[in-house]
Design a protein around this motif. Structure first.
Motif, mmCIF file in Angstrom:
data_model
loop_
_atom_site.group_PDB
_atom_site.id
_atom_site.type_symbol
_atom_site.label_atom_id
_atom_site.label_comp_id
_atom_site.label_asym_id
_atom_site.label_seq_id
_atom_site.Cartn_x
_atom_site.Cartn_y
_atom_site.Cartn_z
ATOM 1 N N VAL A 211 6.340 -11.186 -11.012
ATOM 2 C CA VAL A 211 6.807 -10.066 -9.914
ATOM 3 C C VAL A 211 5.490 -9.954 -9.073
ATOM 4 O O VAL A 211 4.504 -9.614 -9.587
ATOM 5 C CB VAL A 211 7.396 -8.999 -10.560
ATOM 6 C CG1 VAL A 211 7.670 -7.796 -9.698
ATOM 7 C CG2 VAL A 211 8.660 -9.339 -11.400
ATOM 8 N N THR A 212 5.711 -10.314 -7.936
ATOM 9 C CA THR A 212 4.875 -9.874 -6.861
ATOM 10 C C THR A 212 4.913 -8.986 -5.650
ATOM 11 O O THR A 212 6.191 -8.828 -5.462
ATOM 12 C CB THR A 212 4.332 -11.225 -6.150
ATOM 13 O OG1 THR A 212 5.364 -11.631 -5.270
ATOM 14 C CG2 THR A 212 3.928 -12.397 -7.116
ATOM 15 N N ASP A 213 4.068 -8.485 -5.040
ATOM 16 C CA ASP A 213 4.146 -7.594 -3.736
ATOM 17 C C ASP A 213 4.539 -8.733 -2.544
ATOM 18 O O ASP A 213 4.653 -9.866 -2.696
ATOM 19 C CB ASP A 213 3.068 -6.888 -3.380
ATOM 20 C CG ASP A 213 1.752 -7.583 -3.309
ATOM 21 O OD1 ASP A 213 1.925 -8.893 -3.040
ATOM 22 O OD2 ASP A 213 0.721 -6.900 -3.187
ATOM 23 N N LEU A 214 4.543 -8.362 -1.372
ATOM 24 C CA LEU A 214 5.000 -9.209 -0.098
ATOM 25 C C LEU A 214 3.785 -10.103 -0.178
ATOM 26 O O LEU A 214 4.100 -11.141 0.731
ATOM 27 C CB LEU A 214 5.296 -8.038 1.051
ATOM 28 C CG LEU A 214 6.369 -7.057 0.703
ATOM 29 C CD1 LEU A 214 6.601 -6.322 2.042
ATOM 30 C CD2 LEU A 214 7.866 -7.563 0.373
ATOM 31 N N ALA A 215 2.848 -9.879 -0.451
ATOM 32 C CA ALA A 215 1.422 -10.745 -0.194
ATOM 33 C C ALA A 215 1.432 -11.512 -1.362
ATOM 34 O O ALA A 215 0.474 -12.634 -1.122
ATOM 35 C CB ALA A 215 0.375 -10.079 0.165
ATOM 36 N N GLY A 216 2.055 -11.636 -2.307
ATOM 37 C CA GLY A 216 1.901 -12.562 -3.465
ATOM 38 C C GLY A 216 1.154 -12.065 -4.771
ATOM 39 O O GLY A 216 0.958 -12.735 -5.527
ATOM 40 N N ASN A 217 0.808 -10.916 -4.522
ATOM 41 C CA ASN A 217 -0.012 -10.345 -5.590
ATOM 42 C C ASN A 217 0.832 -9.894 -6.828
ATOM 43 O O ASN A 217 1.642 -9.208 -6.613
ATOM 44 C CB ASN A 217 -0.873 -9.088 -5.135
ATOM 45 C CG ASN A 217 -1.825 -9.374 -4.161
ATOM 46 O OD1 ASN A 217 -2.767 -10.190 -4.137
ATOM 47 N ND2 ASN A 217 -1.600 -8.717 -2.849
ATOM 48 N N SER A 218 0.263 -10.390 -7.834
ATOM 49 C CA SER A 218 1.179 -10.104 -9.206
ATOM 50 C C SER A 218 1.129 -8.605 -9.554
ATOM 51 O O SER A 218 0.060 -8.110 -9.342
ATOM 52 C CB SER A 218 0.619 -11.035 -10.286
ATOM 53 O OG SER A 218 0.965 -12.390 -9.993
ATOM 54 N N VAL A 219 2.047 -8.203 -10.206
ATOM 55 C CA VAL A 219 2.053 -6.650 -10.633
ATOM 56 C C VAL A 219 0.856 -6.572 -11.649
ATOM 57 O O VAL A 219 0.755 -7.153 -12.602
ATOM 58 C CB VAL A 219 3.193 -6.395 -11.347
ATOM 59 C CG1 VAL A 219 3.327 -4.990 -11.933
ATOM 60 C CG2 VAL A 219 4.430 -6.096 -10.154
ATOM 61 N N GLU A 220 0.243 -5.479 -11.676
ATOM 62 C CA GLU A 220 -0.938 -5.038 -12.490
ATOM 63 C C GLU A 220 -0.368 -4.759 -13.905
ATOM 64 O O GLU A 220 0.683 -3.659 -13.723
ATOM 65 C CB GLU A 220 -1.876 -3.977 -11.931
ATOM 66 C CG GLU A 220 -2.967 -3.647 -12.633
ATOM 67 C CD GLU A 220 -3.885 -2.655 -12.070
ATOM 68 O OE1 GLU A 220 -4.136 -1.767 -12.881
ATOM 69 O OE2 GLU A 220 -4.117 -2.973 -10.872
ATOM 70 N N PRO A 221 -0.640 -5.230 -14.990
ATOM 71 C CA PRO A 221 -0.158 -4.591 -16.259
ATOM 72 C C PRO A 221 -0.569 -3.257 -16.417
ATOM 73 O O PRO A 221 -1.581 -2.965 -16.149
ATOM 74 C CB PRO A 221 -0.570 -5.818 -17.206
ATOM 75 C CG PRO A 221 -1.817 -6.396 -16.590
ATOM 76 C CD PRO A 221 -1.624 -6.173 -15.172
ATOM 77 N N PRO A 222 0.490 -2.728 -17.079
ATOM 78 C CA PRO A 222 -0.012 -1.206 -17.466
ATOM 79 C C PRO A 222 -1.098 -1.079 -18.642
ATOM 80 O O PRO A 222 -1.343 -1.926 -19.349
ATOM 81 C CB PRO A 222 1.405 -0.394 -17.868
ATOM 82 C CG PRO A 222 2.130 -1.698 -18.592
ATOM 83 C CD PRO A 222 1.657 -3.011 -17.486
ATOM 84 N N GLN A 223 -1.546 -0.095 -18.599
ATOM 85 C CA GLN A 223 -2.709 0.040 -19.706
ATOM 86 C C GLN A 223 -2.261 0.266 -21.033
ATOM 87 O O GLN A 223 -2.882 -0.192 -22.115
ATOM 88 C CB GLN A 223 -3.451 1.413 -19.528
ATOM 89 C CG GLN A 223 -4.107 1.643 -17.958
ATOM 90 C CD GLN A 223 -5.103 2.896 -17.856
ATOM 91 O OE1 GLN A 223 -4.958 3.820 -18.827
ATOM 92 N NE2 GLN A 223 -5.789 2.764 -16.826
#
Length: 598
Positions: A211-223
């Motif tokens: 899952v990424t944002d519109l720029a292709g950055n992956s979602v940061e995993p929660p703490q």
């Protein structure tokens, strides 16, 4: 001139022209209304798309038409950053650019002429999207059935990356099928269960790197992992105790419902009786905590309701060498003492147990077990509205015997039915059921073949007991009823609740259709029988049907002590049970009131 002479001249000129060089003529420049037009260059964007997002290299591709320019430059926010050579393509590395929205243009030069393309906006984004709000919250253990499951992100996500394979749900060992749906603005994901979420199991949602944002950055995993639990029962309000939880020690509680079907709870703590009522939003005290009289100590209380739904509270107190029982009624503003204190009828007697009936069928009745050095018996007194009256003769008990699960219920005529287990040293434990006929005690114990742990009397006078009995060589929990001459099993023995041991039917209630509803419990540990779980079962005319999943203690706690069980007008069970911190160096207990999670 004659024709002959003309022909002669024409041939002379024709021969002369073969020796003359004629220069090549340059076509004239285009004119528009008589004005000469300069050559032009056309610049058209082929890549990137309008409003593109990027976190790295960006393909720049221009269509250049018209005259051939001397150079083509790429400009970012008006500043040249790179040259574009035929075929006017470039893999432009955006790492040199600050994050945010940027404006691209292409600029061509031809001699003194400058040609500029249309502007094309892009967004440079190298920041990973973060989970901002999770519902249910991570770690929640009181999640109502039907709670919407969704998560909100710090920025929009790319729709094509949100799938049932990139957003994963799990509940070991059960499989829960869900659909993941992205909101229209791309900032939140809703998770829709296609199968029921299991009760008392830990649910987990994992949003993968796919899952990424519109720029292709992956979602940061929660703490911490996104987990929660949907319990079979929800806690009504907050846990109840007085003072500091570190010093709280409560072993018994009572729950009843008032005329508005609001639960009322009583418990004894630090030689005081506490009564609270749920007003729909919070627990409120009914008066101040109740203490014993002068020089007395209050060590036990019992809660019931009168015919008008007003709380009745009996309290057992020590008074020097004697014990006494006080009965109080809540008037709506204060506790009113009914009559004089009840005391033992035996010389040098002590009160070991106390029970209280409701006043819904007949005036409230107080019963107590008393003994002295030579005698033991159960005595009954009834409040007739102005004074205490004797109800029946004392029920003789075996002196020196240990009596377990002692309790009573009243029939429609107000006559008590007692059940208990009697253990005499050196002899097997036996069960007893005794009924007051109006003139004497009738022993209904013959043929019971088990140990009664709970009892109830229906409106038509049928006596029901919950009991432990040997069935095919194993101790099982079951319900039997007295048909006037013998005991008949009501359905099959109750199955295991949670793979535990020491199964006990703790109480029996009758629903609005006079069907028996039982609350059964069992120990979770062979070394500590006080740590228990429980479940409600309703008689459905041919079998015992489970009402919800088992009731279990919250995370880090253990249910213990004696539960209390009641059915409001809607027949949805309410359970009051003490819980303690587990494991803990000290016994830290509080009263928990539970309602079915549905």
């Amino acid at each position: 001139m004659t024709l002959r002479r003309h022909l002669l001249v024409f041939f002379v000129l024709l021969q002369a022209s073969a020796c003359i060089q004629i220069p090549e003529l340059t076509p004239p420049a285009p004119v528009d209304g008589g004005i000469e037009v300069e050559p032009s260059v056309s610049l058209t964007w082929m890549s990137p798309e309008p409003d593109a997002y990027t976190n790295g290299p960006l393909l720049i591709r221009m269509d250049v038409a018209g005259a051939t320019p001397e150079q083509v430059e790429l400009l970012v926010d008006g500043a040249p950053v790179a040259q574009l050579s035929p075929p006017y393509e470039l893999n432009f590395e955006t790492l040199t650019l600050a994050e945010g929205r940027r404006v691209l243009t292409a600029r061509a030069t031809l001699g003194a002429q400058v040609f500029t393309s249309a502007e094309r906006g892009i967004t440079v984004d190298r920041t990973r999207p973060r989970m901002l709000v999770q519902s249910p919250a991570s770690g929640a253990d009181q999640v109502p059935v039907g709670t919407a499951i969704h998560v909100t992100f710090s920025e929009p996500l790319l729709k094509g990356t949100v799938t049932d394979k990139s957003v994963l749900t799990s509940s070991y060992p059960l499989n829960v099928i869900m659909n993941a749906e992205l909101s229209d603005d791309g900032t939140s994901i809703s998770i829709v269960p296609l199968t029921p979420i299991p009760a008392n199991e830990t649910m987990m949602v994992v949003v993968s790197r796919q899952v990424t944002d519109l720029a292709g950055n992956s979602v940061e995993p929660p703490q911490q992992p996104w987990t929660w639990t949907v319990p079979s029962y929800l806690l009504v309000g907050e846990p109840l105790f007085a003072g500091r939880i570190e010093e709280s020690n409560i072993s018994e509680t009572f729950i009843r419902v008032d005329q508005d079907s609001h639960p009322v709870v009583a418990w004894t703590q630090d030689v005081n009786a506490h009564v609270k009522r749920w007003d729909g939003e919070r627990w409120e005290y009914l008066g101040a905590p109740l203490s014993a009289g002068t020089n007395n100590l209050l060590w036990k209380s019992a809660l019931q309701m009168d015919v008008e739904g007003r709380p009745l509270l009996a309290s057992l107190e020590y008074e020097g060498p004697k014990d006494q029982i006080q009965l109080r009624r809540w008037t709506g503003t204060a506790w009113e003492t009914l009559g004089t204190p009840l005391t033992t009828t035996l010389s040098q007697g002590r009160i070991r147990w106390m029970g209280l009936s409701s006043g819904a069928r007949s005036p409230p009745l107080v019963a107590w077990y008393e003994d002295n050095s030579t005698q033991a018996q159960i005595v009954l007194r009834q409040w007739d509205g102005s004074q205490w009256t004797t109800t029946g003769s004392p029920l003789p008990m075996t002196k020196g015997a240990v009596n377990n699960y002692l309790g009573f219920d009243l029939d429609a005529l107000g006559r008590p039915v007692f059940s208990f287990c009697e253990l005499i040293s050196g002899m097997p434990e036996v069960g007893h059921v005794m009924r007051w006929t109006g003139s004497s005690w009738a022993d209904l114990s013959s043929g019971l073949a088990g140990l009664p742990t709970a009892r109830a009397v229906t409106a038509d006078g049928t006596v029901l007991v919950g009991m432990k009995a040997l069935v095919n060589g194993a101790w099982r929990s079951l319900v039997r009823k007295w048909d006037g001459s013998t005991w008949i099993a009501v359905g099959e023995p109750l199955d295991t609740i949670f793979s535990g041991m020491d199964r006990v039917i703790a109480s029996i209630a009758l629903d609005s259709q006079q069907r028996p509803v039982v609350f059964a419990s069992e120990a979770l540990s062979s070394t500590d029988a006080s740590m228990r779980t429980g479940q409600v079962r309703r008689w459905a005319g041919g079998l015992w049907k489970s009402v919800g999943e088992p009731l279990r203690a919250g995370t880090g706690k253990a249910t213990w002590g004696v539960p209390s069980f009641v059915l409001p007008a809607d027949d949805e069970p309410l359970i009051s049970w003490t819980e303690r911190i587990h494991p803990a160096e000290f016994t830290m207990t509080s009263v928990h009131v539970h309602r079915l999670n549905k």
